[in-house]
Design a protein around this motif. Sequence first.
Motif, PDB file in Angstrom:
ATOM      1  N   GLY A 185      11.227   0.645  -1.795  1.00 18.37           N
ATOM      2  CA  GLY A 185      10.738  -0.226  -2.856  1.00 18.37           C
ATOM      3  C   GLY A 185       9.816   0.495  -3.820  1.00 18.37           C
ATOM      4  O   GLY A 185       9.922   0.333  -5.041  1.00 18.37           O
ATOM      5  N   GLY A 186       8.908   1.312  -3.299  1.00 16.62           N
ATOM      6  CA  GLY A 186       7.988   2.044  -4.160  1.00 16.62           C
ATOM      7  C   GLY A 186       8.701   3.008  -5.081  1.00 16.62           C
ATOM      8  O   GLY A 186       8.435   3.067  -6.288  1.00 16.62           O
ATOM      9  N   VAL A 187       9.633   3.768  -4.517  1.00 16.41           N
ATOM     10  CA  VAL A 187      10.401   4.709  -5.332  1.00 16.41           C
ATOM     11  C   VAL A 187      11.263   3.954  -6.344  1.00 16.41           C
ATOM     12  O   VAL A 187      11.404   4.370  -7.499  1.00 16.41           O
ATOM     13  CB  VAL A 187      11.270   5.605  -4.431  1.00 16.41           C
ATOM     14  N   SER A 188      11.831   2.838  -5.919  1.00 22.76           N
ATOM     15  CA  SER A 188      12.698   2.057  -6.806  1.00 22.76           C
ATOM     16  C   SER A 188      11.945   1.471  -7.988  1.00 22.76           C
ATOM     17  O   SER A 188      12.509   1.301  -9.076  1.00 22.76           O
ATOM     18  CB  SER A 188      13.375   0.921  -6.017  1.00 22.76           C
TER      19      SER A 188
ATOM     20  N   LEU B 175       0.824  -1.204   0.000  1.00 19.03           N
ATOM     21  CA  LEU B 175       0.000   0.000   0.000  1.00 19.03           C
ATOM     22  C   LEU B 175       0.860   1.257   0.000  1.00 19.03           C
ATOM     23  O   LEU B 175       0.657   2.174  -0.810  1.00 19.03           O
ATOM     24  CB  LEU B 175      -0.945  -0.006   1.202  1.00 19.03           C
ATOM     25  N   ILE B 176       1.841   1.304   0.903  1.00 17.90           N
ATOM     26  CA  ILE B 176       2.718   2.473   0.990  1.00 17.90           C
ATOM     27  C   ILE B 176       3.577   2.581  -0.261  1.00 17.90           C
ATOM     28  O   ILE B 176       3.826   3.682  -0.774  1.00 17.90           O
ATOM     29  CB  ILE B 176       3.579   2.394   2.262  1.00 17.90           C
ATOM     30  N   ALA B 177       4.038   1.437  -0.785  1.00 14.36           N
ATOM     31  CA  ALA B 177       4.844   1.450  -2.011  1.00 14.36           C
ATOM     32  C   ALA B 177       4.047   2.036  -3.175  1.00 14.36           C
ATOM     33  O   ALA B 177       4.568   2.841  -3.969  1.00 14.36           O
ATOM     34  CB  ALA B 177       5.306   0.036  -2.348  1.00 14.36           C
ATOM     35  N   ILE B 178       2.788   1.666  -3.282  1.00 18.48           N
ATOM     36  CA  ILE B 178       1.938   2.174  -4.363  1.00 18.48           C
ATOM     37  C   ILE B 178       1.671   3.670  -4.185  1.00 18.48           C
ATOM     38  O   ILE B 178       1.617   4.428  -5.167  1.00 18.48           O
ATOM     39  CB  ILE B 178       0.613   1.387  -4.417  1.00 18.48           C
ATOM     40  N   ILE B 179       1.544   4.117  -2.944  1.00 19.46           N
ATOM     41  CA  ILE B 179       1.364   5.548  -2.686  1.00 19.46           C
ATOM     42  C   ILE B 179       2.584   6.324  -3.177  1.00 19.46           C
ATOM     43  O   ILE B 179       2.461   7.387  -3.794  1.00 19.46           O
ATOM     44  CB  ILE B 179       1.124   5.800  -1.186  1.00 19.46           C
ATOM     45  N   ALA B 180       3.779   5.787  -2.905  1.00 19.63           N
ATOM     46  CA  ALA B 180       5.014   6.438  -3.371  1.00 19.63           C
ATOM     47  C   ALA B 180       5.024   6.556  -4.894  1.00 19.63           C
ATOM     48  O   ALA B 180       5.355   7.620  -5.451  1.00 19.63           O
ATOM     49  CB  ALA B 180       6.233   5.647  -2.897  1.00 19.63           C
ATOM     50  N   VAL B 181       4.638   5.475  -5.566  1.00 14.76           N
ATOM     51  CA  VAL B 181       4.587   5.488  -7.033  1.00 14.76           C
ATOM     52  C   VAL B 181       3.567   6.516  -7.516  1.00 14.76           C
ATOM     53  O   VAL B 181       3.831   7.300  -8.444  1.00 14.76           O
ATOM     54  CB  VAL B 181       4.232   4.085  -7.579  1.00 14.76           C
ATOM     55  N   ALA B 182       2.389   6.536  -6.886  1.00 12.00           N
ATOM     56  CA  ALA B 182       1.318   7.447  -7.302  1.00 12.00           C
ATOM     57  C   ALA B 182       1.732   8.909  -7.161  1.00 12.00           C
ATOM     58  O   ALA B 182       1.467   9.732  -8.048  1.00 12.00           O
ATOM     59  CB  ALA B 182       0.055   7.165  -6.485  1.00 12.00           C
ATOM     60  N   VAL B 183       2.387   9.248  -6.052  1.00 14.76           N
ATOM     61  CA  VAL B 183       2.817  10.635  -5.833  1.00 14.76           C
ATOM     62  C   VAL B 183       3.815  11.052  -6.910  1.00 14.76           C
ATOM     63  O   VAL B 183       3.731  12.164  -7.465  1.00 14.76           O
ATOM     64  CB  VAL B 183       3.433  10.795  -4.431  1.00 14.76           C
ATOM     65  N   ILE B 184       4.764  10.170  -7.223  1.00  9.16           N
ATOM     66  CA  ILE B 184       5.771  10.488  -8.242  1.00  9.16           C
ATOM     67  C   ILE B 184       5.110  10.720  -9.597  1.00  9.16           C
ATOM     68  O   ILE B 184       5.426  11.685 -10.308  1.00  9.16           O
ATOM     69  CB  ILE B 184       6.807   9.353  -8.337  1.00  9.16           C
ATOM     70  N   VAL B 185       4.188   9.840  -9.963  1.00 11.88           N
ATOM     71  CA  VAL B 185       3.513   9.953 -11.261  1.00 11.88           C
ATOM     72  C   VAL B 185       2.687  11.230 -11.338  1.00 11.88           C
ATOM     73  O   VAL B 185       2.759  11.988 -12.319  1.00 11.88           O
ATOM     74  CB  VAL B 185       2.625   8.714 -11.519  1.00 11.88           C
TER      75      VAL B 185
ATOM     76  N   VAL C 253       7.221  21.583  -8.167  1.00 13.44           N
ATOM     77  CA  VAL C 253       6.598  20.271  -7.913  1.00 13.44           C
ATOM     78  C   VAL C 253       6.990  19.291  -9.018  1.00 13.44           C
ATOM     79  O   VAL C 253       7.274  18.124  -8.763  1.00 13.44           O
ATOM     80  CB  VAL C 253       5.067  20.402  -7.825  1.00 13.44           C
ATOM     81  N   LYS C 254       7.045  19.768 -10.243  1.00 12.41           N
ATOM     82  CA  LYS C 254       7.420  18.918 -11.372  1.00 12.41           C
ATOM     83  C   LYS C 254       8.915  18.613 -11.363  1.00 12.41           C
ATOM     84  O   LYS C 254       9.350  17.588 -11.881  1.00 12.41           O
ATOM     85  CB  LYS C 254       7.032  19.596 -12.684  1.00 12.41           C
ATOM     86  N   ILE C 255       9.696  19.497 -10.774  1.00  9.42           N
ATOM     87  CA  ILE C 255      11.155  19.324 -10.766  1.00  9.42           C
ATOM     88  C   ILE C 255      11.584  18.259  -9.762  1.00  9.42           C
ATOM     89  O   ILE C 255      12.562  17.545  -9.982  1.00  9.42           O
ATOM     90  CB  ILE C 255      11.848  20.667 -10.412  1.00  9.42           C
ATOM     91  N   VAL C 256      10.868  18.122  -8.635  1.00  5.47           N
ATOM     92  CA  VAL C 256      11.323  17.222  -7.568  1.00  5.47           C
ATOM     93  C   VAL C 256      10.286  16.135  -7.255  1.00  5.47           C
ATOM     94  O   VAL C 256       9.915  15.948  -6.098  1.00  5.47           O
ATOM     95  CB  VAL C 256      11.677  18.022  -6.284  1.00  5.47           C
ATOM     96  N   PRO C 257       9.818  15.377  -8.233  1.00  4.39           N
ATOM     97  CA  PRO C 257       8.795  14.361  -7.950  1.00  4.39           C
ATOM     98  C   PRO C 257       9.312  13.229  -7.077  1.00  4.39           C
ATOM     99  O   PRO C 257       8.568  12.686  -6.255  1.00  4.39           O
ATOM    100  CB  PRO C 257       8.415  13.848  -9.353  1.00  4.39           C
ATOM    101  N   ILE C 258      10.580  12.863  -7.232  1.00  2.43           N
ATOM    102  CA  ILE C 258      11.149  11.785  -6.421  1.00  2.43           C
ATOM    103  C   ILE C 258      11.186  12.190  -4.952  1.00  2.43           C
ATOM    104  O   ILE C 258      10.801  11.421  -4.063  1.00  2.43           O
ATOM    105  CB  ILE C 258      12.565  11.421  -6.907  1.00  2.43           C
ATOM    106  N   LEU C 259      11.655  13.407  -4.693  1.00  4.45           N
ATOM    107  CA  LEU C 259      11.725  13.897  -3.313  1.00  4.45           C
ATOM    108  C   LEU C 259      10.336  13.923  -2.682  1.00  4.45           C
ATOM    109  O   LEU C 259      10.149  13.482  -1.541  1.00  4.45           O
ATOM    110  CB  LEU C 259      12.354  15.291  -3.297  1.00  4.45           C
ATOM    111  N   LEU C 260       9.345  14.393  -3.417  1.00  4.25           N
ATOM    112  CA  LEU C 260       7.984  14.450  -2.886  1.00  4.25           C
ATOM    113  C   LEU C 260       7.417  13.051  -2.662  1.00  4.25           C
ATOM    114  O   LEU C 260       6.714  12.802  -1.681  1.00  4.25           O
ATOM    115  CB  LEU C 260       7.079  15.239  -3.839  1.00  4.25           C
ATOM    116  N   GLY C 261       7.724  12.119  -3.563  1.00  2.00           N
ATOM    117  CA  GLY C 261       7.280  10.738  -3.379  1.00  2.00           C
ATOM    118  C   GLY C 261       7.842  10.128  -2.115  1.00  2.00           C
ATOM    119  O   GLY C 261       7.140   9.422  -1.370  1.00  2.00           O
ATOM    120  N   VAL C 262       9.117  10.415  -1.845  1.00  3.69           N
ATOM    121  CA  VAL C 262       9.765   9.901  -0.635  1.00  3.69           C
ATOM    122  C   VAL C 262       9.142  10.532   0.613  1.00  3.69           C
ATOM    123  O   VAL C 262       8.804   9.838   1.579  1.00  3.69           O
ATOM    124  CB  VAL C 262      11.288  10.170  -0.672  1.00  3.69           C
TER     125      VAL C 262
END
Length: 466
Positions: free
Chosen positions: A355-358, A168-178, A188-197
């Motif tokens: 894992g989600g970010v990866s 669940l948390i892994a999918i949330i990380a993926v969703a935020v990045i996307v 916000v568009k420049i740092v999607p990885i940071l925001l996902g984390v």
Amino acid sequence: MARENDRLTPTMGAKDSPDAVYDARPLGVPKMTVFGLQHMFAMFGATVLVPALTGLSVSATLLFAGLGTLLFHLLAKGKVPAFLGSSFAFIAGYAAIAPNGEANLLPYACLGVACAGLLYLVLSALFRIFGPGRVMRFFPPVVTGPIVICIGLILASSAITNASTNWLIAIIAVAVIVVCNIWGKGMVKIVPILLGVVVSYAIAAFAGEVDFSTVAAAPWIGLPVLWDDTVFALFGANFDTGLAITAIITIMPLAFASMIEHIGDMSAISSTCNRNYIAEPGLHRTLLGDGLATIVASLFGAPANTTYGENTGVLALTRVFDPRVIRIAACFAIAFSFSPKFAAVVAAMPACVIGGVSLVLYGMISAVGIRNLVENHVDFMKSRNVLITALILVLSLGIAYSAAGAIILPVGGVTISLSGLAVGSIVGIVMNVILPGHKAAVGTPREPEEMPEMPMPLEDIRLASD
């Protein structure tokens, strides 16, 4: 040299863009400081994620990202507005030598990365002597593309393993990045990885998935480098020669992917700033700076460095192209490296977040390899291209997922282990040289309209620059 470089990048002018700032000093110190902080946060998520994935020191990573950037600027005459952060190209190498981030094995992996950095120096000399056109024909997209694809696919299993601890948390990380990357605006568009984390980490903490005891115990200020984490600590009575040779042979070929990335990033920065940095200060200088920064960082237990596309995205957003601003960001990174408490916060990141970010990062690495092949129009109607790609893929993936996970070679009294990526890379490069069609490509330089396109970079996590 300059004439050939100009042919490779004919669209890059020498004139200033009318709406850009090439000297930020008239803006004042406060604004320059804010711009510097923005650049630091743009590289932040990716840079600290590499030690989180590999087990390396977060503090040392930040320290040598800053020092490496300053060294790069010194060798590039202070002209190129590039920030050097942690490279994802070598993650597979760290995983091969220290799969679980073992403290006693990571220095051997760092030794291999330091030796890989020497290849930058060799390529820098070749560019200085022969020019980029001739040299790059030895590393065409038909070789580098499949290598990059395999890097992401080999790492994919670890992403699934980590994500499976809490899907669940892994999918949330993926969703935020996307969401941030596709629909985000501005920073916000420049740092999607940071925001996902950040978002998935906060949810994991609220769900009780994070142990903050180490964070509470960590001091606010401390030294970022420990002697036992450095390569220098290896050379003693317990030095494992076989493991050292294995690390060097396994990791050095990965430098080809990161060097291609560097060349692509220099092209992107040149295009963004409307300056031909490939000609002046020249690829030989920028490669030298990147290579030396990687060598120094690795010797002291930090990840390899690479020029960061995220910061190129910030350049395009702000139109402030002054390298002084990048150097301010480097100084902020160095300052953060002296806070063990901050490093403890990163180290406490749960596996499901990583894992989600990866899942996104490793998939993007392979996707960029595919884009490398497509955008450079690699012709798979030619048998040589099919054979080279096939051998790289089957050797790299087949060996990596075999029972042994490597090819074991006893040489005298030393046992050497060759990873799939090492074997696939070496075979691909050799096949490209010996198969018909290569000789013409490295002979007399062609006319400008016949020059091959520069390979696409390995954009470790360059979601924002698409």
